[in-house]
Enzyme design. Structure first.
Site, PDB file in Angstrom:
ATOM      1  N   CYS A  80     -53.246  99.591-117.472  1.00 11.48           N
ATOM      2  CA  CYS A  80     -52.572  98.493-118.792  1.00 11.48           C
ATOM      3  C   CYS A  80     -52.609  99.467-119.877  1.00 11.48           C
ATOM      4  O   CYS A  80     -51.888 100.445-120.157  1.00 11.48           O
ATOM      5  CB  CYS A  80     -53.073  97.149-118.529  1.00 11.48           C
ATOM      6  SG  CYS A  80     -52.149  96.119-119.427  1.00 11.48           S
ATOM      7  N   HIS A 185     -53.776  95.217-113.469  1.00  9.19           N
ATOM      8  CA  HIS A 185     -55.207  95.242-113.646  1.00  9.19           C
ATOM      9  C   HIS A 185     -55.858  94.922-112.099  1.00  9.19           C
ATOM     10  O   HIS A 185     -56.506  93.891-111.757  1.00  9.19           O
ATOM     11  CB  HIS A 185     -55.878  94.153-114.258  1.00  9.19           C
ATOM     12  CG  HIS A 185     -55.446  94.047-115.765  1.00  9.19           C
ATOM     13  ND1 HIS A 185     -56.416  94.629-116.689  1.00  9.19           N
ATOM     14  CD2 HIS A 185     -54.327  93.914-116.451  1.00  9.19           C
ATOM     15  CE1 HIS A 185     -55.982  94.638-118.117  1.00  9.19           C
ATOM     16  NE2 HIS A 185     -54.676  94.254-118.143  1.00  9.19           N
ATOM     17  N   GLU A 187     -58.814  95.578-110.990  1.00  5.22           N
ATOM     18  CA  GLU A 187     -60.213  95.342-111.013  1.00  5.22           C
ATOM     19  C   GLU A 187     -60.499  93.938-110.939  1.00  5.22           C
ATOM     20  O   GLU A 187     -61.650  93.353-110.801  1.00  5.22           O
ATOM     21  CB  GLU A 187     -60.873  95.860-112.350  1.00  5.22           C
ATOM     22  CG  GLU A 187     -60.600  95.317-113.557  1.00  5.22           C
ATOM     23  CD  GLU A 187     -59.175  95.455-114.325  1.00  5.22           C
ATOM     24  OE1 GLU A 187     -58.192  96.198-113.577  1.00  5.22           O
ATOM     25  OE2 GLU A 187     -59.165  95.244-115.299  1.00  5.22           O
TER      26      GLU A 187
HETATM   27  N1  GLN Z   1     -50.490  94.788-124.701  1.00  4.19           N
HETATM   28  C1  GLN Z   1     -51.708  95.681-124.574  1.00  4.19           C
HETATM   29  C2  GLN Z   1     -51.320  96.849-125.481  1.00  4.19           C
HETATM   30  O1  GLN Z   1     -50.351  97.103-126.062  1.00  4.19           O
HETATM   31  C3  GLN Z   1     -52.079  96.289-123.464  1.00  4.19           C
HETATM   32  C4  GLN Z   1     -52.755  94.734-122.589  1.00  4.19           C
HETATM   33  C5  GLN Z   1     -53.705  95.065-121.675  1.00  4.19           C
HETATM   34  O2  GLN Z   1     -54.303  96.238-121.441  1.00  4.19           O
HETATM   35  N2  GLN Z   1     -54.010  93.973-120.711  1.00  4.19           N
HETATM   36  O3  GLN Z   1     -52.335  97.576-125.577  1.00  4.19           O
END
Ligand code: GLN
Length: 215
Positions: A80, A185, A187
């Protein structure tokens, strides 16, 4: 060999990643200082907020050492916000948003819009045995395009929410040599298969160099 895998511990699900790595045969250690990069066989860049993490990387004097380590071939897995931080190019970032880079992809932050900023989908990861991964997306990025050395290893498939249907087909998992990134994610679900891919890279297993077919 039991590889030692660092988890960048400035923000995010550090404990959950540690649990997944320990269950995958690695020894997980938290990284908050540059010296803690020494001797690692791999590193996880967790989710969180990429702009905040970028600033913290500068404050903690980790940005440059991480850039050097990743470019020198340290196996790394970004989830992410971690995917955003590993990307060479970021769309919808903030001006001057610091990134580690190394992964030749264009990533769009918050790519799935506001209305459904969190959703779940099945993602079949290329080369991974067993059922599709149940992928949890939280204000997630998506990969808009990939460079020649990058292999797309996962796209949004079956979604579990009608509003997410337009996102089917978007690229959410990629691999380039020793770098691995997912927009979701793993995890959070107790499925350790994505972490095992990093552990294999850290062991020097299957460290191909983008020679797999593109899709
Ligand atoms: N929207 C977040 C960002 O721009 C990422 C979200 C996440 O890691 N769950 O960093």
């Amino acid at each position: 060999m039991q590889p030692v895998i660092g988890i960048l511990g400035l923000q995010g699900d550090v404990r959950e990643h540690a649990r997944a790595l320990d269950a995958s045969g690695a020894r997980a250690v938290t990284v908050r200082r540059p010296e803690e990069l020494d001797g690692l066989d791999g590193i996880v860049i967790p989710g969180g907020e990429s702009t905040t993490m970028g600033k913290l990387l500068v404050t903690f004097e980790l940005l440059e050492p991480l850039r050097v380590a990743v470019r020198a071939g340290l196996p790394a897995y970004g989830s992410c916000a971690g995917m955003i931080l590993l990307a060479d190019s970021v769309l919808d970032g903030t001006i001057g948003q610091p990134t580690i880079g190394g992964l030749d992809v264009v990533v769009r932050r918050n790519a799935f819009g506001r209305q459904i900023d969190s959703f779940e989908a099945d993602v079949q990861i290329d080369g991974m045995a067993g059922a599709a991964v149940r992928a949890v997306f939280i204000r997630a990025p998506a990969v808009e395009s990939v460079g020649a050395g990058v292999t797309v290893i996962g796209r949004v498939e079956a979604v579990r929410h009608e509003a997410a249907a337009p996102h089917v087909g978007r690229i959410v998992a990629v691999r380039q040599g020793n770098l691995l990134a997912t927009a979701f994610h793993p995890e959070l679900t107790g499925d350790t298969r994505v972490h095992r891919l990093l552990v294999d890279l850290a062991r020097g297993i299957n460290s191909g160099h983008g020679d797999e077919e593109q899709r």
